[in-house]
Design an enzyme around this catalytic site. Structure first.
Site, short mmCIF file in Angstrom:
data_model
loop_
_atom_site.label_atom_id
_atom_site.label_comp_id
_atom_site.label_asym_id
_atom_site.label_seq_id
_atom_site.Cartn_x
_atom_site.Cartn_y
_atom_site.Cartn_z
N CYS A 95 0.80 -1.23 0.00
CA CYS A 95 0.00 0.00 0.00
C CYS A 95 0.83 1.29 0.00
O CYS A 95 1.34 1.69 -1.03
CB CYS A 95 -0.99 -0.05 1.15
SG CYS A 95 -2.38 1.03 0.88
N ARG A 129 -12.28 12.71 1.55
CA ARG A 129 -11.74 11.72 2.50
C ARG A 129 -12.67 10.52 2.66
O ARG A 129 -12.24 9.43 3.05
CB ARG A 129 -11.54 12.38 3.88
CG ARG A 129 -10.35 13.28 3.95
CD ARG A 129 -10.18 13.88 5.33
NE ARG A 129 -9.02 14.75 5.37
CZ ARG A 129 -7.75 14.31 5.47
NH1 ARG A 129 -7.53 13.00 5.53
NH2 ARG A 129 -6.74 15.16 5.47
N HIS A 197 -3.69 -5.62 2.35
CA HIS A 197 -3.35 -5.85 3.76
C HIS A 197 -3.99 -7.18 4.18
O HIS A 197 -4.56 -7.90 3.37
CB HIS A 197 -3.95 -4.73 4.63
CG HIS A 197 -3.49 -3.37 4.29
ND1 HIS A 197 -2.20 -2.93 4.52
CD2 HIS A 197 -4.14 -2.32 3.72
CE1 HIS A 197 -2.08 -1.67 4.14
NE2 HIS A 197 -3.23 -1.28 3.65
N1 GLN Z 1 -2.13 6.82 2.68
C1 GLN Z 1 -2.27 6.02 1.47
C2 GLN Z 1 -3.71 6.05 0.92
O1 GLN Z 1 -4.61 6.46 1.61
C3 GLN Z 1 -1.85 4.60 1.76
C4 GLN Z 1 -2.82 3.88 2.69
C5 GLN Z 1 -2.28 2.53 3.15
O2 GLN Z 1 -1.08 2.33 3.31
N2 GLN Z 1 -3.24 1.60 3.47
O3 GLN Z 1 -3.93 5.64 -0.22
#
Ligand code: GLN
Length: 249
Positions: A95, A129, A197
């Site tokens: 990610c 967001r 994840h």
């Molecule tokens: N901050 C990044 C996003 O929101 C990565 C998120 C993450 O590592 N799960 O895409």
């Protein structure tokens, strides 16, 4: 005794989604086979690592803010990392780390975080967001030619990734590199960069063993036959999850 060395990047910063579990799974599956697992950690302020000295480099996911904190530090190692990728060191990037190895990551605030620009993709977060790719995800992955396997994970990212010319997998359930994409991640033989994840490797023993075999073959110049581990529980979990998610797909 055979051994594999793992370099775990920014464990204190990229730790939001429990991706450390991938290290634990690799260590477990190595030690069950009598392979010594050496884990070195690196974060901001530590002595400069030499990426070429490792078999596996791992980095997990994190929030935009943490990514912007470490990006400046990571870029110091661009040339050494590039050389390690070209030399066949295995990179497992989850990610936020995945995003930072591309051209750039444009965060939810519209801020540009320069990436390593080692791989061709780039990522831009949706400025709302509330609009994030969150949920279970199933991929069909071809780790070796004509050998497809399903990979199960969980995604949670606002970033939408474009131009991943060599995706990790085809999306069977979930979003992928962006909302409604049919592709996910980025893959070379020695690079798996993915949004999954879970931690990823806990649900995908075949993927863990692919990485271990790749590294042993490269390090000891052999064609390793890995001893089969007792994966009944993992397989039962996978069967249940695949039935659940692919029935909905
Ligand atoms: N901050 C990044 C996003 O929101 C990565 C998120 C993450 O590592 N799960 O895409």
């Amino acid at each position: 005794m055979q051994e594999l060395k793992i370099l775990y990047l920014y464990p204190d910063i990229l730790e939001l989604y429990g991706d450390y579990g991938n290290i634990q799974v690799l260590q477990y599956r190595m030690e069950k086979r009598g392979i010594k697992c050496i884990i070195d950690k690196y974060s901001i302020g530590d002595e400069q690592p030499n990426f070429l000295e490792y078999d596996i480099v791992f980095a997990g996911g994190g929030a935009d803010n943490e990514q912007s904190i470490l990006a400046e530090d990571l870029v110091k190692y661009k040339e050494n990392i590039k050389e390690a990728v070209q030399n066949g060191v295995f990179f497992l990037l989850i990610c936020g780390a995945y995003q930072l190895f591309g051209k750039y990551y444009k965060g939810v605030e519209g801020n540009i975080i320069e990436g390593l620009d080692i791989f061709p993709y780039y990522t831009e977060a949706i400025t709302d967001r509330k609009k994030r790719c969150i949920g279970n995800i199933v991929l069909e992955v071809e780790l070796e030619s004509n050998k497809k396997t399903k990979v199960i994970g969980f995604e949670n990212h606002g970033g939408q990734t474009y131009n991943s010319l060599s995706p990790f997998g085809k999306v069977l359930y979930g979003n992928g590199n962006k909302f409604g994409d049919d592709k996910e991640g980025f893959f070379l033989g020695n690079v798996i960069a993915t949004y999954l994840h879970g931690p990823l490797l806990s649900k995908n023993p075949e993927l863990s063993d692919y990485i271990i075999k790749y590294c042993l073959d490269r390090k000891y110049n052999q064609n390793t036959e890995l001893k089969q581990l007792e994966d009944t529980f993992e397989q039962q979990c996978r069967t249940q999850l695949l039935e659940k998610f692919l029935k909905k797909a």
